[in-house]
Design an enzyme around this catalytic site. Structure first.
Site: not given
Length: 481
Positions: A248, A243-246
């Site tokens: 937000g 899962l991308s935290k970029r």
């Protein structure tokens, strides 16, 4: 959770499974803040995590904010406890002081990587004599406490993965359990806290599965009974990636800000995983609690397709609209949204009245995924009464008055219950009563009179949503201007 950032979907899922498990067994759901790595602590993150659990409807029973019988619930406030626990292990010979400098440890790491081996501590200080230790202490050298890993770990039964065993002493060096700054590492703090807080079950991410044998060795060294552990499989993107935290993308604050309901998030993160007899959209928290079985959690990673979230939200938003109490909250939210989006366009106060807003909500139930959809350009006709002159309408048809009267007559007859299907039939019949205006021109004329726009939802849908009173008001206004 650690407080190195704000709560994201992976953390929410771990919290949710703990909450559901606790409620299923009439237990206590505890939030304990892990802030022992002071360099990575983000100010405000601990409060933010608790805020988001409250928002999601899964508040902890005991926490830093709520307190409880086993506090403090923040590890940085429990340092004396960890220091005493590490002294016990030092006295028993289960731990030792390590004086290796950061430079030496860095060289060990570089050497291992050069030889294509996994970096590990070589346990050098394990073999220091009591005299050598005293000498180094008298020199004022910096030290940390390491736990002595022993061979012969016992297998343990994980609630999700079944029987497991990791011979940690074969692959790892002795781990640091108390750092030079007096703060413990995760390994010591968790074991000590779980014991003194009387924790019976721990559900945590699968990344801790291989460390559990190490933790069980610590329990054994203290002479304590361990809790039962269950390790939850990873939550991944639908393509199997992390899962991308970029930007937000997966933080709860973003979903709350965008208008998603917490019920929709709880529903989608359990729907894509396991722990339930069947997959089913639209489960409430009460249903999640009553249907949950920990034995049904599989070891496969859960693949999350966030493109489906609007559909989950549509289902739960419809439920909120149906519920009298929740609907009142939505009415207030929608009134504020309308004022915010259309405030500079001279919104008539009448369209902000509770009865009108409630009618819009009830009629659009099931058609919208987010409350803010109702203030998009497609629905601007609901909130901004058009300023259309009679002359503008006459450019479409010379039968403006006749069409207006027919529509007014239709509205008085249909005032009871309007449906799009019935209205479409009535509008067809209405056009046949004109002398020379085509159906498409009647629709164009009515669209302009009702919305001031040339595009948007169907005329019948507009009339149903506006309601007879508003339709008549707008037709009268257009005819008399």
């Amino acid at each position: 959770p650690v407080v190195t950032g704000f709560l994201h979907l992976g953390g929410l899922r771990t919290a949710l499974y703990n909450y559901i498990f606790a409620k299923t067994h009439q237990g206590t759901f505890i939030l304990r803040v892990e802030d022992t790595d002071q360099n990575r602590v983000v100010p405000g993150a601990a409060e933010g995590i608790e805020d988001m659990l409250d928002w999601a409807g899964i508040p902890p029973d005991e926490s830093p904010r709520r307190g409880g019988s086993f506090g403090p619930y923040q590890q940085s406030h429990r340092l004396d406890l960890y220091r005493r626990a590490s002294d016990v292990l030092l006295e028993r010979g289960a731990a030792y002081r390590c004086f290796c400098t950061p430079q030496r440890l860095q060289l060990l790491k570089k050497e291992a990587l050069r030889s294509q081996q996994t970096p590990r501590y070589d346990n050098r200080c394990r073999h220091l004599t009591p005299t050598e230790v005293s000498e180094k202490l008298s020199q004022g050298l910096d030290w940390v406490v390491r736990f002595r890993l022993e061979k012969g770990t016992e297998p343990f039964r994980d609630l999700v993965y079944g029987w497991n065993k990791h011979e940690v002493a074969d692959v790892e060096g002795d781990p640091v359990i108390l750092k030079g700054d007096g703060f413990p590492t995760y390994h010591l703090a968790n074991v000590v806290d779980d014991h003194y807080m009387g924790i019976s079950h721990v559900l945590r991410g699968t990344e801790w599965l291989t460390s559990t044998s190490k933790h069980l060795l610590l329990y054994k060294a203290f002479g304590w009974d361990p809790p039962q552990f269950g390790h939850l499989p990873l939550l991944l993107n639908k393509d199997g990636g992390k899962l991308s935290k970029r930007q937000g993308d997966i933080f709860l604050e973003r979903f709350a800000r965008d208008g998603y309901l917490p019920e929709a998030l709880l529903d989608i993160i359990t729907n894509c995983g396991s722990g339930f007899a069947e997959k089913q959209m639209g489960r409430t928290l009460e249903e999640l609690i009553s249907q949950f079985e920990i034995g049904r959690i599989t070891t496969h990673s859960a693949l999350l397709d966030l493109e489906k979230l609007p559909e989950f939200n549509r289902i739960h938003l419809a439920r909120h609209i149906e519920n009298e109490g929740l609907r009142q909250k939505l009415i207030r939210e929608l009134q504020l949204l309308v004022e915010h989006v259309y405030g500079d366009q001279q919104v008539d106060q009448e369209v902000l009245e509770k009865e009108y807003v409630e009618r819009v909500l009830l009629l659009r139930k099931g058609h919208i995924s987010l409350l803010k959809n109702l203030v998009s350009s497609d629905y601007s006709y609901l909130w901004v009464r058009p300023s259309v002159s009679r002359e503008q309408l006459q450019t479409i048809s010379g039968e403006v008055d006749e069409i207006g009267k027919l529509v007014l007559g239709l509205m008085t007859r249909q005032a009871a219950v309007l449906t799009v299907e019935e209205l479409n039939k009535d509008l067809r019949n209405l056009q046949k009563q004109t002398k020379e205006t085509k159906y498409s021109s009647v629709m164009k004329l009515l669209r302009l009179a009702l919305s001031g726009q040339q595009h948007g939802p169907s005329v019948a849908e507009m009339m149903v949503t506006l309601g007879p009173k508003e339709v008549c008001g707008r037709i009268h206004k257009a005819l008399s201007s």
